[in-house]
Design an enzyme around this catalytic site. Sequence first.
Site, short mmCIF file in Angstrom:
data_model
loop_
_atom_site.label_atom_id
_atom_site.label_comp_id
_atom_site.label_asym_id
_atom_site.label_seq_id
_atom_site.Cartn_x
_atom_site.Cartn_y
_atom_site.Cartn_z
N SER A 121 -18.05 -5.55 -5.62
CA SER A 121 -16.77 -4.90 -5.37
C SER A 121 -16.72 -4.30 -3.96
CB SER A 121 -16.60 -3.81 -6.44
OG SER A 121 -15.54 -2.96 -6.10
N ASP A 162 -19.74 1.07 -15.34
CA ASP A 162 -19.77 0.75 -13.92
C ASP A 162 -21.00 -0.13 -13.66
OD1 ASP A 162 -18.97 0.89 -11.36
OD2 ASP A 162 -19.41 3.01 -11.05
N LYS A 194 -24.46 9.55 -9.27
CA LYS A 194 -24.51 8.28 -9.99
C LYS A 194 -25.91 7.68 -10.11
CE LYS A 194 -19.81 6.59 -9.27
NZ LYS A 194 -18.97 5.57 -8.63
N GLY A 235 -19.96 10.57 -6.24
CA GLY A 235 -20.67 11.46 -7.12
C GLY A 235 -20.96 12.84 -6.56
N ARG A 284 -8.66 6.26 -4.62
CA ARG A 284 -8.20 7.52 -5.19
C ARG A 284 -9.20 7.96 -6.25
NH1 ARG A 284 -2.92 8.36 -3.67
NH2 ARG A 284 -1.59 6.53 -3.43
N ALA A 285 -9.15 9.23 -6.61
CA ALA A 285 -10.06 9.75 -7.62
C ALA A 285 -9.79 9.11 -8.97
CB ALA A 285 -9.87 11.26 -7.76
N ILE A 286 -10.86 8.80 -9.69
CA ILE A 286 -10.70 8.36 -11.07
C ILE A 286 -11.25 9.45 -11.96
CG2 ILE A 286 -11.26 6.59 -12.74
CD1 ILE A 286 -9.52 5.82 -10.26
N THR A 287 -12.54 9.69 -11.84
CA THR A 287 -13.12 10.76 -12.65
C THR A 287 -13.48 11.96 -11.79
OG1 THR A 287 -15.27 9.73 -12.35
CG2 THR A 287 -14.07 9.16 -14.36
N SER A 288 -13.42 11.81 -10.46
CA SER A 288 -13.80 12.93 -9.60
C SER A 288 -12.58 13.78 -9.25
CB SER A 288 -14.45 12.40 -8.32
OG SER A 288 -13.49 11.76 -7.52
#
Lengths: 495, 495
Positions: B269, B261, B293, B173, B200-204
Amino acid sequence: MKLKVKFLKWEAGLPVAMLHFKTAEKLGVRIQGNISIKTLSKYSKEMVTIIDTIDEPYVRENEILVSNEIKEEMRLKKGQKVDVNLAPIPESLNFIKKKLNSGVLTRNEIFIITRDIARNALSEAEIALLVAAMYKQGMRMSETIAMIEAMIKFGNKFSVKGKYIVDKHSIGGVAGNRTTPIVVSICSADGLIFPKTSSRAITSAAGTADVLETIMEVEFTPDELKKILKKTNAFMVWGGSLDMVPVDSKIIKVEKELNIDPKSQLVASIMSKKFAVGSKYILIDIPYGKSVKVDRKKAESLKNEFLSLGKHFHKKIRVVLTDGSEPIGNGVGPALELKDIVKVLDPKQKGPKDLEKKSLFLAGELFELTGMAKKGYGLKMAEKILYSGDAFKKFKEIVEAQKGNLNRLKRVARFKKEIHSAKKARITGIDNKKINSLARITGCPVDKFSGVYLYHHVGDEIKKGEKIISLYSETQSRLRQAIKFYRVENPIKFK
Amino acid sequence: MKLKVKFLKWEAGLPVAMLHFKTAEKLGVRIQGNISIKTLSKYSKEMVTIIDTIDEPYVRENEILVSNEIKEEMRLKKGQKVDVNLAPIPESLNFIKKKLNSGVLTRNEIFIITRDIARNALSEAEIALLVAAMYKQGMRMSETIAMIEAMIKFGNKFSVKGKYIVDKHSIGGVAGNRTTPIVVSICSADGLIFPKTSSRAITSAAGTADVLETIMEVEFTPDELKKILKKTNAFMVWGGSLDMVPVDSKIIKVEKELNIDPKSQLVASIMSKKFAVGSKYILIDIPYGKSVKVDRKKAESLKNEFLSLGKHFHKKIRVVLTDGSEPIGNGVGPALELKDIVKVLDPKQKGPKDLEKKSLFLAGELFELTGMAKKGYGLKMAEKILYSGDAFKKFKEIVEAQKGNLNRLKRVARFKKEIHSAKKARITGIDNKKINSLARITGCPVDKFSGVYLYHHVGDEIKKGEKIISLYSETQSRLRQAIKFYRVENPIKFK
């Protein structure tokens, strides 16, 4: 990006397209990502779909391979050029999360969700989240109303003209409860217009569409249906073929996969389909009991919801709560149920009394609801039409119009097993769910002539050695499995 | 039914197979229905998958066409015979519904759900229902523990030997918060074993794996990784390539699609992945603040959960809550962040002080957690290793072992825009989420050298005309979009 459409008779069960991996890269779309496909005509159609990638020679860089589902929904032609673009993330996902977090959705939010489902912008996982949210939170009346309106807006209307357009719907769960063909025949014999769409079995032994399909066709184009309706005042077809409310179909597909049936969506689903065919008088039958979908309390609450919706949409709705404690009729399975139906309809034969009684009751309610009969006289009117043979005549008219043939009902399944009582006893219960499972094990709904035949009802006194049930199947192995299931699960209880 | 395996370099993003429609009919499976595929060897592998149907010549009646995902997971060879059968309905769906209905799952139920996800018997819609249930109901400690154990059981272990196997994890975040390469270099320079897997980046704008990939490889086989670890005490790779916890990967895939999430799954996880590489000392960094977050309260509750799990699993876990109120470092974007990192590591250069300070703090905590440093002396130890150049030496060793080259960092993006202050002002806030979005608009994480460079932090006094931010992009159009986004969204607030 302009691409040429290609087909491979590819049935994926949902809209999906394949791109050459280089094309996907150029578009910037990942596997399982969303693209939008747009036709190039003036009134262009648009659809969102997920993609796979595949190599030459199956797809070239300037091509897009689409599944049959896309081909049909967009009416694409081979080689046609379409405009393919990266699809944006649907905003409806935020609204679904709002609902999951106990929020109440506005009319506009529901319309956006519905639109996104219609244009296929929501994945099955996203629709599953919606189903979970509706299941956990329920829906307010305002939300259900918006949902019905939105589903109709993003669907196809099948406009039927006439004053007395009627419909009926039974909440499922009662084995053998196949009143529809009888009710439709009685009512349309007296001038009511009855454009009846029915479902196929999902978890039950047979849906009305499966039953009828034993002897006639149940899929027609809208034009064909209009002709049939003009000729006979009625039709009885599979609702999926018309697909008037595709959003509902997509939600139901996921609900089936999850085996979840949120009450609020159930109501919206039923009502949207009835309104889409223009029904003005709607009878809802809610059987309640231990081994069906709802108990008495839930039935009452459903009833109130249907009635409120009727008021809001200015439709005449009647809701009847009926006994769902045991199967109705003798046969359970497509052909076996249809044989019961014909026996009830044909004045020369003797059909199961309980099936006859319930069908007459429902037809009578519809006569009273439409005002064709005065209060208290609907049942008499229905009896007259049934016993005179007019209903049977109408049924045969419909069978003929739907390219059917009653003679197809003459055969029986290849294998049969009669089960007899080992002792004198009284039947204390027959479990709908277990009877359904039993019929499915014999081969229903795929094998039309398989199924079970019940010789008795709850309360009957049975002598030692008397027949209790017969099992019908097209294969020995299925029959053996069914016998085993019967022995282990005891769908019929004795005392 | 025995069928011959066929491939078409078909990447579907999930396991899926195609059958000839007649074969599907024989199996009794509908489109989108489940089949199980089993190899015929003694230690046979089994996998469940959904099917499509397609026509000849693409698939013949005795063939099954499988997507690359199945080919790889089952290690199938062209023409190999496999046993294909109708797959039963997974019982885990009932347990998921139990959870959705506020139930608490037993250890056994969680193992069955996990097993079904592992063998691919749950669809994405079904996993979405699980995610919704975890999101709505949370998970008890007993459930989280069972989930961690189950995910490890149905995963692949990567066993690392050694006494001081350490790991760290930052809840995401904070833009630019790329401490990992620095912490790994400092710690492994002093003998700690650091098998670091990152995402790896998803939303960042970038994940650690995206950042490192700018100059080195981040995907290796387990054997290669063991060699690297032996040589350098550490590696820094993309976790997805090892895929030690495939069940977690499948759940995360759906979570990403739903942009949800659940906290309980987050904890399971992280822990399962750390345990799978055999970490004994684990440092968790939880940045809290308005635009990340979690807030302070949620951070505290997460901390307690991690600590309880540490106790249960007999692992040394330390959790630090850190300031997540603004970005850390100057660069945001893969290459720009790595440039900051190298400046911090290289004693001859001057890097961002905040990034250096946080990295030293985290490395110091790990030294104290392992007992390599006495309480209160960890930071000093970390400083010594960093300032002496030993950490940079170690970093270069790892780069080399991972087939990298620092010179690749020399280029800059093709287009750049400097934004200057229109007036004298003080910076009162920098929004992490908006800075992330801004960097993504410039082209991150795909275009490695795109991104933003921040010249200041919150509290800085800015003169009129002074540089505030630079935007880097590989295309003019993306740069224009980014400038527009900056003007409209104001990620940096002044007073």
